[in-house]
Motif scaffolding. Structure first.
Motif, PDB file in Angstrom:
ATOM      1  N   UNK A  29       0.691 -43.383  48.807  1.00  0.00           N
ATOM      2  CA  UNK A  29       1.034 -44.880  49.226  1.00  0.00           C
ATOM      3  C   UNK A  29       0.806 -45.259  50.555  1.00  0.00           C
ATOM      4  N   UNK A  30       1.138 -44.537  51.451  1.00  0.00           N
ATOM      5  CA  UNK A  30       0.615 -44.677  53.202  1.00  0.00           C
ATOM      6  C   UNK A  30      -0.920 -45.122  52.993  1.00  0.00           C
ATOM      7  N   UNK A  31      -2.042 -44.528  52.377  1.00  0.00           N
ATOM      8  CA  UNK A  31      -3.314 -44.388  52.432  1.00  0.00           C
ATOM      9  C   UNK A  31      -3.517 -45.919  51.768  1.00  0.00           C
ATOM     10  N   UNK A  32      -2.900 -46.046  50.646  1.00  0.00           N
ATOM     11  CA  UNK A  32      -3.145 -47.602  49.934  1.00  0.00           C
ATOM     12  C   UNK A  32      -2.731 -48.476  50.804  1.00  0.00           C
ATOM     13  N   UNK A  33      -1.812 -48.531  51.519  1.00  0.00           N
ATOM     14  CA  UNK A  33      -1.372 -49.631  52.291  1.00  0.00           C
ATOM     15  C   UNK A  33      -2.385 -49.794  53.521  1.00  0.00           C
ATOM     16  N   UNK A  34      -2.563 -48.760  53.999  1.00  0.00           N
ATOM     17  CA  UNK A  34      -3.821 -48.641  55.115  1.00  0.00           C
ATOM     18  C   UNK A  34      -5.043 -49.312  54.606  1.00  0.00           C
ATOM     19  N   UNK A  35      -5.545 -48.963  53.459  1.00  0.00           N
ATOM     20  CA  UNK A  35      -6.777 -49.573  52.932  1.00  0.00           C
ATOM     21  C   UNK A  35      -6.686 -51.061  52.730  1.00  0.00           C
ATOM     22  N   UNK A  36      -5.494 -51.671  52.324  1.00  0.00           N
ATOM     23  CA  UNK A  36      -5.147 -52.771  52.136  1.00  0.00           C
ATOM     24  C   UNK A  36      -5.393 -53.684  53.474  1.00  0.00           C
ATOM     25  N   UNK A  37      -4.415 -53.260  54.264  1.00  0.00           N
ATOM     26  CA  UNK A  37      -4.466 -53.751  55.769  1.00  0.00           C
ATOM     27  C   UNK A  37      -5.830 -53.907  56.362  1.00  0.00           C
ATOM     28  N   UNK A  38      -6.436 -52.540  56.249  1.00  0.00           N
ATOM     29  CA  UNK A  38      -7.701 -52.450  57.082  1.00  0.00           C
ATOM     30  C   UNK A  38      -9.097 -53.354  56.594  1.00  0.00           C
ATOM     31  N   UNK A  39      -9.005 -53.073  55.355  1.00  0.00           N
ATOM     32  CA  UNK A  39     -10.052 -53.584  54.650  1.00  0.00           C
ATOM     33  C   UNK A  39      -9.897 -54.769  53.737  1.00  0.00           C
ATOM     34  N   UNK A  41      -8.683 -54.805  50.921  1.00  0.00           N
ATOM     35  CA  UNK A  41      -8.603 -54.580  49.436  1.00  0.00           C
ATOM     36  C   UNK A  41      -7.574 -54.611  48.643  1.00  0.00           C
ATOM     37  N   UNK A  42      -7.323 -55.204  47.957  1.00  0.00           N
ATOM     38  CA  UNK A  42      -5.972 -55.324  47.086  1.00  0.00           C
ATOM     39  C   UNK A  42      -5.619 -53.968  46.521  1.00  0.00           C
ATOM     40  N   UNK A  43      -4.683 -52.969  47.205  1.00  0.00           N
ATOM     41  CA  UNK A  43      -4.453 -51.700  46.599  1.00  0.00           C
ATOM     42  C   UNK A  43      -3.092 -51.543  46.269  1.00  0.00           C
TER      43      UNK A  43
END
Length: 97
Positions: A29-39, A41-43
């Motif tokens: 979950x921390x990775x998915x939230x980082x991906x959403x915040x950084x790129x 991309x709805x994750x």
């Protein structure tokens, strides 16, 4: 190896991948939230990771388990093959000259 046995092994790999991939997706979950915040991309949604997150981890898990199980089977096959004792009286027949 027969087709039935191969199909059973493939089915077991796919079924074993389901709970492992769900647990791994939730642990990331921390990775998915980082991906959403950084790129952007709805994750992450209101009910957890997006579907593509589950599918990506499922595919990765299934391929990883398949590679490991194939390597284990290959090593077991080689171990049983190399451990055979060849007795001198069981030599191949000589070729006719």
């Amino acid at each position: 190896m027969t087709r039935t046995r191969s199909a059973i092994i493939i089915l077991c790999v796919l079924l074993l991948s389901v709970p492992v991939s769900v647990a791994t997706t939730l642990l990331l979950l921390p990775l998915w939230s980082w991906i959403e915040a950084h790129w952007g991309l709805e994750s992450l949604g209101h009910s957890g990771p997006a579907d593509w997150c589950y599918f990506a981890i499922y595919a990765t898990t299934a391929v990883s388990i398949a590679i490991v199980s194939n390597e284990i089977r290959a090593r077991l096959f080689l171990a049983t093959r190399d451990d055979r004792v060849v007795f001198p009286e069981h030599k191949a027949p000589a070729l006719a000259e």
